[in-house]
Scaffold this motif. Structure first.
Motif, PDB file in Angstrom:
ATOM      1  N   THR A  69       0.832  -1.204   0.000  1.00  0.00           N
ATOM      2  CA  THR A  69       0.000   0.000   0.000  1.00  0.00           C
ATOM      3  C   THR A  69       0.863   1.248   0.000  1.00  0.00           C
ATOM      4  O   THR A  69       0.575   2.207  -0.722  1.00  0.00           O
ATOM      5  CB  THR A  69      -0.942  -0.008   1.221  1.00  0.00           C
ATOM      6  OG1 THR A  69      -1.766  -1.180   1.167  1.00  0.00           O
ATOM      7  CG2 THR A  69      -1.820   1.221   1.248  1.00  0.00           C
ATOM      8  N   LYS A  70       1.935   1.245   0.774  1.00  0.00           N
ATOM      9  CA  LYS A  70       2.835   2.402   0.812  1.00  0.00           C
ATOM     10  C   LYS A  70       3.474   2.644  -0.552  1.00  0.00           C
ATOM     11  O   LYS A  70       3.560   3.776  -1.022  1.00  0.00           O
ATOM     12  CB  LYS A  70       3.927   2.200   1.873  1.00  0.00           C
ATOM     13  CG  LYS A  70       3.445   2.334   3.288  1.00  0.00           C
ATOM     14  CD  LYS A  70       4.601   2.075   4.249  1.00  0.00           C
ATOM     15  CE  LYS A  70       4.173   2.160   5.689  1.00  0.00           C
ATOM     16  NZ  LYS A  70       5.308   1.953   6.608  1.00  0.00           N
ATOM     17  N   ALA A 102       0.866   4.048  -2.954  1.00  0.00           N
ATOM     18  CA  ALA A 102       0.547   5.451  -2.669  1.00  0.00           C
ATOM     19  C   ALA A 102       1.651   6.372  -3.162  1.00  0.00           C
ATOM     20  O   ALA A 102       1.376   7.420  -3.767  1.00  0.00           O
ATOM     21  CB  ALA A 102       0.311   5.641  -1.169  1.00  0.00           C
ATOM     22  N   ALA A 131       5.314   6.869   2.102  1.00  0.00           N
ATOM     23  CA  ALA A 131       3.926   6.960   2.529  1.00  0.00           C
ATOM     24  C   ALA A 131       3.797   6.539   3.981  1.00  0.00           C
ATOM     25  O   ALA A 131       4.608   5.781   4.505  1.00  0.00           O
ATOM     26  CB  ALA A 131       3.054   6.083   1.644  1.00  0.00           C
ATOM     27  N   ILE A 145      -4.055   7.107   4.431  1.00  0.00           N
ATOM     28  CA  ILE A 145      -2.786   6.954   3.716  1.00  0.00           C
ATOM     29  C   ILE A 145      -2.326   8.342   3.302  1.00  0.00           C
ATOM     30  O   ILE A 145      -3.042   9.045   2.592  1.00  0.00           O
ATOM     31  CB  ILE A 145      -2.955   6.071   2.479  1.00  0.00           C
ATOM     32  CG1 ILE A 145      -3.553   4.720   2.876  1.00  0.00           C
ATOM     33  CG2 ILE A 145      -1.630   5.893   1.761  1.00  0.00           C
ATOM     34  CD1 ILE A 145      -4.072   3.929   1.695  1.00  0.00           C
ATOM     35  N   SER A 146      -1.155   8.745   3.752  1.00  0.00           N
ATOM     36  CA  SER A 146      -0.644  10.069   3.387  1.00  0.00           C
ATOM     37  C   SER A 146       0.766   9.943   2.820  1.00  0.00           C
ATOM     38  O   SER A 146       1.541   9.089   3.227  1.00  0.00           O
ATOM     39  CB  SER A 146      -0.645  11.007   4.592  1.00  0.00           C
ATOM     40  OG  SER A 146       0.239  10.547   5.578  1.00  0.00           O
ATOM     41  N   ALA A 174      -4.484   9.584   0.154  1.00  0.00           N
ATOM     42  CA  ALA A 174      -5.017   8.614  -0.807  1.00  0.00           C
ATOM     43  C   ALA A 174      -5.987   7.665  -0.116  1.00  0.00           C
ATOM     44  O   ALA A 174      -5.932   7.464   1.099  1.00  0.00           O
ATOM     45  CB  ALA A 174      -3.877   7.824  -1.439  1.00  0.00           C
ATOM     46  N   THR A 175      -6.846   7.102  -0.925  1.00  0.00           N
ATOM     47  CA  THR A 175      -7.789   6.112  -0.424  1.00  0.00           C
ATOM     48  C   THR A 175      -8.115   5.129  -1.534  1.00  0.00           C
ATOM     49  O   THR A 175      -7.924   5.428  -2.712  1.00  0.00           O
ATOM     50  CB  THR A 175      -9.081   6.773   0.096  1.00  0.00           C
ATOM     51  OG1 THR A 175      -9.880   5.790   0.732  1.00  0.00           O
ATOM     52  CG2 THR A 175      -9.870   7.420  -1.012  1.00  0.00           C
ATOM     53  N   LEU A 217      -5.617   2.865  -5.662  1.00  0.00           N
ATOM     54  CA  LEU A 217      -5.704   4.062  -4.845  1.00  0.00           C
ATOM     55  C   LEU A 217      -5.995   5.283  -5.707  1.00  0.00           C
ATOM     56  O   LEU A 217      -5.653   5.310  -6.886  1.00  0.00           O
ATOM     57  CB  LEU A 217      -4.398   4.271  -4.076  1.00  0.00           C
ATOM     58  CG  LEU A 217      -4.009   3.180  -3.095  1.00  0.00           C
ATOM     59  CD1 LEU A 217      -2.638   3.483  -2.499  1.00  0.00           C
ATOM     60  CD2 LEU A 217      -5.031   3.039  -1.995  1.00  0.00           C
ATOM     61  N   ILE A 244      -6.216   9.857  -5.207  1.00  0.00           N
ATOM     62  CA  ILE A 244      -5.945  10.980  -4.326  1.00  0.00           C
ATOM     63  C   ILE A 244      -7.273  11.615  -3.932  1.00  0.00           C
ATOM     64  O   ILE A 244      -8.101  11.915  -4.785  1.00  0.00           O
ATOM     65  CB  ILE A 244      -5.046  12.034  -5.044  1.00  0.00           C
ATOM     66  CG1 ILE A 244      -3.686  11.399  -5.342  1.00  0.00           C
ATOM     67  CG2 ILE A 244      -4.900  13.286  -4.211  1.00  0.00           C
ATOM     68  CD1 ILE A 244      -2.793  12.248  -6.217  1.00  0.00           C
TER      69      ILE A 244
END
Length: 161
Positions: free
Chosen positions: A61-62, A65, A118, A124-125, A144-145, A155, A157
């Motif tokens: 995920t990181k 993102a 991230a 998630i930023s 992000a999502t 994902l 923004i």
């Protein structure tokens, strides 16, 4: 009255034979101990396995993102604002038009950027540092999502600060 005794004669056995008994219970305790140890090892292995899967999912995920923000900034830098806007979630696309996005970056263009790592917490930023032609440095936060939270969700923004 009781149970009558079995008839006398060859080959006759009582209706129920007594089960064999092991006077030494050592093998029973060894078997129970080995079974318990196997059960504990299975539980520990399950917990470790779940932890490994979770950590792997967080790292994926990181990376996704950071790649999303990098792609967004490349599109903005190339003045492809429609394609950059396509990386927004539906809510942000409804709020920000392509012309508004273009105006925002044309007024203050950047010449280079660096995307940080991230952070995955409640949201998630991703932090990015933008450098303008005059050398001004701006730090932006991109949130992000996953709009469709499934196993293969991509994902998008959803906020920029």
């Amino acid at each position: 009255m009781g149970v009558p005794p079995p008839p006398a004669g060859p080959g006759v056995a009582p209706p129920f034979a007594a089960p064999p008994s092991d006077k030494n219970k050592r093998s029973l305790w060894i078997g129970l101990g080995v079974g318990g140890l196997v059960m504990v090892l299975c539980c520990i292995g399950s917990v470790v396995g779940i932890g490994v899967v979770y950590a792997g999912a967080m790292e994926t995920t990181k990376r996704q993102a950071a790649a999303l923000v990098t792609e967004y900034l490349k599109r903005v830098q190339g003045e492809d604002y429609g394609a950059a806007r396509a990386l927004f979630c539906k809510e942000l696309q409804a709020e920000v038009s392509t012309s508004r996005l273009a105006t925002r970056y044309r007024d203050r263009p950047f010449t280079s950027f660096r995307v940080g790592t991230a952070s995955v917490a409640a949201e998630i930023s991703v932090t990015a540092t933008l450098v303008t032609d005059g050398g001004d440095i701006t730090e932006k936060y991109y949130f992000a999502t996953a709009e469709n939270p499934t196993a293969d969700a991509t994902l998008s923004i959803c906020d920029i600060e």
